[in-house]
Design a protein around this motif. Structure first.
Motif: not given
Length: 616
Positions: A169, A172, A226, A233
Motif C-alpha cells: 500500500n 501504491a 493499492g 497490487l
C-alpha cells in the motif's frame, strides 16, 4: 450547526470510546467501544435523514497556510453519508461479534482499541472536504490495518502478512501523492470545492492536448489500486486473512478496500474527463473479476475463498467506475458490505466450532445448524447475484451499465459473462462444501454475540438491495453519472432480458451437481486440466514473480548498500572514519609547535631561503 454536531459525533465517538476503554483497562471495557460505535452509527443515520440535496462544506479551521491554505473541514453529501452509515453499521456488528470471538485473548483491550480507531480513520477519509485530509485518513487506515492483520504477532505468518500489506500500500500511495502534487501544480488547491469549480481548467488542458488530466487520473488510479487490491497490487489481500476473522470482515466489507472505490467515485468529475484511463479501468476490472474467480474455485482455506471473492467483486466495482457507472459501483459497494461481512462472520463461527480448522474439506458441518447454514446460504446467493437477494439488484445494475458501454467489444463481453458464471460457481461451491458434504462434527450452539450479527446481516443481505433501490439514485447529486432511472419492475424485466442472470442459475446447477450428486466430478476436472489447476493454485505466479525478482533484487541492493557502501565507502572513507584519520594525520604537525622562539625563527629563515631559491 446541528449537522456539524452530528458530524463531529460520528467521527469522534469511536475515538473517544477507544481511548476511554484503553485507559479503563478492565475485562468488560469492550462494551465502551461498542457504545461508542453505536453512538457513531446513530449520528450517521441522523446525517442520512437530514442529508442535503446537494452538499454542505463545513469549514472548521485553517491548520496550514503556505501559498494556499490547507483547511480542516467536512464535506456532507449523499455519497459521504451513505458511506458513513454502512461503515458504522458493519463496524458495530463486528464489535459485537468480536466480544465472543476474541473472548479469552490476553490482548482483547488492544484489539478493540485498534478496531475503533480503524473505523475512525475510515470515517475521516470519507467525511474530509479535501484530498490532504483524505490522505491522512488513507494513511491511518493503512497503519491500523497493519496492527490488526499482525495482531497475533507472536506467529511469523501474521507478522509477515501485515508487513506485506503495509509495504504494497505504501508503494501504491506514491501514485496518490503524485496526483495531489499535480493537482496543486495545475489548480492550486486540493479541496473538493475548488477542484469542482476548476473542472473547466482541466477540460481546457485536455482540449489543448496537455493531457494533464490523464496523468492525474492515472496516478489517482494507482493509489486506489493499492487500497482496493487491484491487479497487480492485489497480493496483500489474501494474506490479510492472517488477522482475526472479524477484522477480515471489516477490511473486506466496510473499510480499507472500499477506500479505493470511494476515491474514484468521489473524484468522478476528474475521471469523466479521461476516457483513456477509464477504458483501462474497465479492462482491468473485468479481467480481475474473471481471474480472481478462478482462484476462488481452487482455494480450500475458508477465509481465502471469501478473500478471492472480494477481489473478484472489487474488479466488478472498478469496471463499473470505468464505464461511468459510479452509482451502480457505490450501490454494489453497499450491498457487498453486508453479504461479505455475513460470509466472513459465518466463516469465523465455523472456524471456532472446528477448533480453528480452516480447510473447507475438514471443517465442521453447518448443515444442521440453521443460524450458520441460513447465513451461508443467504450470503452465497446474494454474492452470486441470485434474485431477489440484494446482490442481484446492485450487480445487475452494474452489468446493465457495462453492457451498454462494451457491446461492440466481444472479448470484454466474454470476460463479463464468464466472470458472472465464475462468481456463481465459487459461491455455490463454498456453500455446498460447507453444508452438504458428509462430515462428522456438527456445530454447537452459538452465543447471542455471534448469532445476533449474523441474523441482522442476513436480513440486510436480503432486504437492502430492494429497499435501497430508489434511494441510491440520490447519489446522482454527488456523482457524475448518466444512469437511466428505471422503476424496479422495469429493472427486473430488463435484467431477465440479458444472459447474465441465467449464468447465475447455471453456476448453481453445475456446482450442485458436482459437489452434491456427483462429488467425483471436481477431481476428474483437475485431472484433465492439471496445468491450469496448478497455475491457479500458485495464484498466477504473482507472488513468485515478486519474491524472485522484486523482493530479491531489493534485498540484493539493500545488502550492497548495507555491507559495502555503508561499511566501506561511508564508514571507511573521509565521511566517517576517514575524517578522523585525516585529523589524526594533521595532528602530527603538533611537533612543530614546540614553544621555542629560536625554532620558529629558524623555520622562518629556511622558508625565506626556499622562497628565494624558487624565485631565482
Amino acid at each position: 450547526m446541528t449537522l456539524l454536531f452530528w458530524t463531529w459525533t460520528c467521527l469522534l465517538a469511536p475515538t473517544i470510546s477507544a481511548v476511554l476503554a484503553r485507559v479503563w483497562a478492565v475485562r468488560d471495557a469492550c462494551w465502551i467501544n461498542i457504545l461508542g460505535m453505536l453512538v457513531s452509527w446513530v449520528a450517521s443515520v441522523v446525517l442520512y435523514i437530514q442529508q442535503p440535496n446537494t452538499f454542505i462544506n463545513f469549514y472548521v479551521y485553517t491548520w496550514l497556510d503556505v501559498g494556499d491554505a490547507f483547511n480542516f473541514g467536512f464535506w456532507l453529501d449523499a455519497l459521504s453519508v451513505y458511506m458513513a452509515v454502512i461503515i458504522t453499521l458493519v463496524s458495530l456488528f463486528v464489535h459485537i461479534y468480536s466480544v465472543s470471538y476474541m473472548r479469552g485473548d490476553k490482548d482483547i483491550n488492544n484489539y478493540f482499541f485498534y478496531v475503533s480507531l480503524f473505523t475512525s480513520a475510515m470515517l475521516l477519509l470519507i467525511l474530509a472536504d479535501n484530498l490532504l485530509m483524505v490522505f491522512f485518513g488513507w494513511e491511518l487506515v493503512g497503519v491500523f490495518s497493519y496492527f490488526l492483520i499482525g495482531f497475533w504477532y507472536q506467529k511469523s505468518y501474521p507478522l509477515e502478512a501485515s508487513f506485506k500489506a503495509f509495504i504494497v500500500n505504501r508503494v501504491a500511495d506514491i501514485g496518490l501523492m503524485i496526483a495531489m502534487g499535480l493537482l496543486l501544480y495545475q489548480l492550486g488547491s486540493l479541496s473538493y470545492m475548488d477542484l469542482t469549480v476548476s473542472q473547466p481548467i482541466l477540460l481546457e488542458g485536455l482540449v489543448a492536448n496537455y493531457r494533464w488530466v490523464d496523468l492525474i487520473s492515472l496516478m489517482l488510479l494507482i493509489g486506489a489500486m493499492g487500497k482496493s487490491a487491484q491487479m497487480p497490487l492485489h497480493v496483500w489481500l489474501p494474506d490479510s486473512m492472517a488477522g482475526p476473522t472479524p477484522i477480515s470482515a471489516l477490511i473486506h466489507a466496510a473499510t480499507m478496500v472500499t477506500a479505493g472505490v470511494y476515491l474514484i467515485a468521489r473524484l468522478s468529475f476528474i475521471f469523466a474527463l479521461s476516457p483513456l484511463v477509464c477504458s483501462g479501468i474497465v479492462i482491468l476490472g473485468l479481467l480481475q473479476m474473471f481471474l480472481m474467480g478462478g482462484l476462488a474455485l481452487v482455494e480450500f482455506d475458508i477465509k481465502r475463498v471469501v478473500a478471492f471473492s472480494t477481489l473478484s467483486q472489487l474488479g466488478l466495482m472498478f469496471a463499473a467506475c470505468g464505464a461511468a457507472g459510479f452509482i451502480p459501483a457505490i450501490y454494489h459497494l453497499g450491498t457487498h458490505a453486508f453479504f461479505k461481512s455475513l460470509l466472513f462472520l459465518s466463516a469465523g463461527a465455523i472456524i471456532i466450532a472446528s477448533n480453528h480448522e480452516q480447510d473447507i474439506r475438514y471443517t465442521a458441518s453447518a448443515r444442521y445448524y440453521w443460524p450458520i447454514h441460513g447465513s451461508l446460504l443467504v450470503g452465497c446467493l446474494s454474492l452470486s447475484g441470485m434474485p431477489p437477494f440484494s446482490g442481484f439488484f446492485s450487480k445487475d445494475m452494474i452489468l446493465t451499465t457495462l453492457n451498454s458501454q462494451i457491446t461492440q467489444y466481444w472479448y470484454l463481453n466474454f470476460l463479463m459473462i464468464m466472470g458472472v458464471l465464475m462468481t456463481a460457481l465459487y459461491s455455490a461451491r463454498f456453500y455446498f462444501m460447507l453444508c452438504w458434504t458428509p462430515k462428522r462434527e456438527r456445530i454447537k450452539t452459538l452465543d447471542w454475540q455471534m448469532k445476533g450479527p449474523l441474523l441482522v446481516l442476513a436480513f440486510l443481505s436480503i432486504a437492502f438491495g430492494a429497499g435501497a433501490y430508489q434511494e441510491v439514485f440520490l447519489l446522482n447529486n454527488a456523482l457524475i453519472d448518466t444512469l437511466q432511472r428505471l422503476s424496479m419492475n422495469d429493472f427486473i424485466i430488463e435484467s431477465f432480458s440479458h444472459p447474465y442472470i441465467y449464468m447465475v442459475f447455471l453456476g448453481w446447477a453445475v456446482s450442485g451437481l458436482a459437489y452434491v450428486y456427483c462429488p467425483q466430478i471436481p477431481s476428474q476436472v483437475v485431472e484433465r486440466i492439471p496445468m491450469i489447476y496448478q497455475i491457479c493454485r500458485k495464484q498466477y505466479g504473482f507472488d513468485i514473480f515478486y519474491q524472485n525478482y522484486i523482493v530479491s533484487a531489493y534485498q540484493s541492493i539493500s545488502f550492497i548498500f548495507a555491507k559495502v557502501i555503508d561499511r566501506y565507502v561511508i564508514d571507511q572513507t573521509i565521511l566517517v572514519n576517514g575524517s578522523s584519520l585525516c585529523l589524526r594525520l594533521l595532528s602530527n604537525f603538533r611537533v612543530i609547535q614546540s614553544g621555542y622562539i629560536y625554532e620558529y625563527v629558524l623555520g622562518l629563515f629556511l622558508a625565506v631561503i626556499v622562497l628565494l631559491v624558487g624565485l631565482f
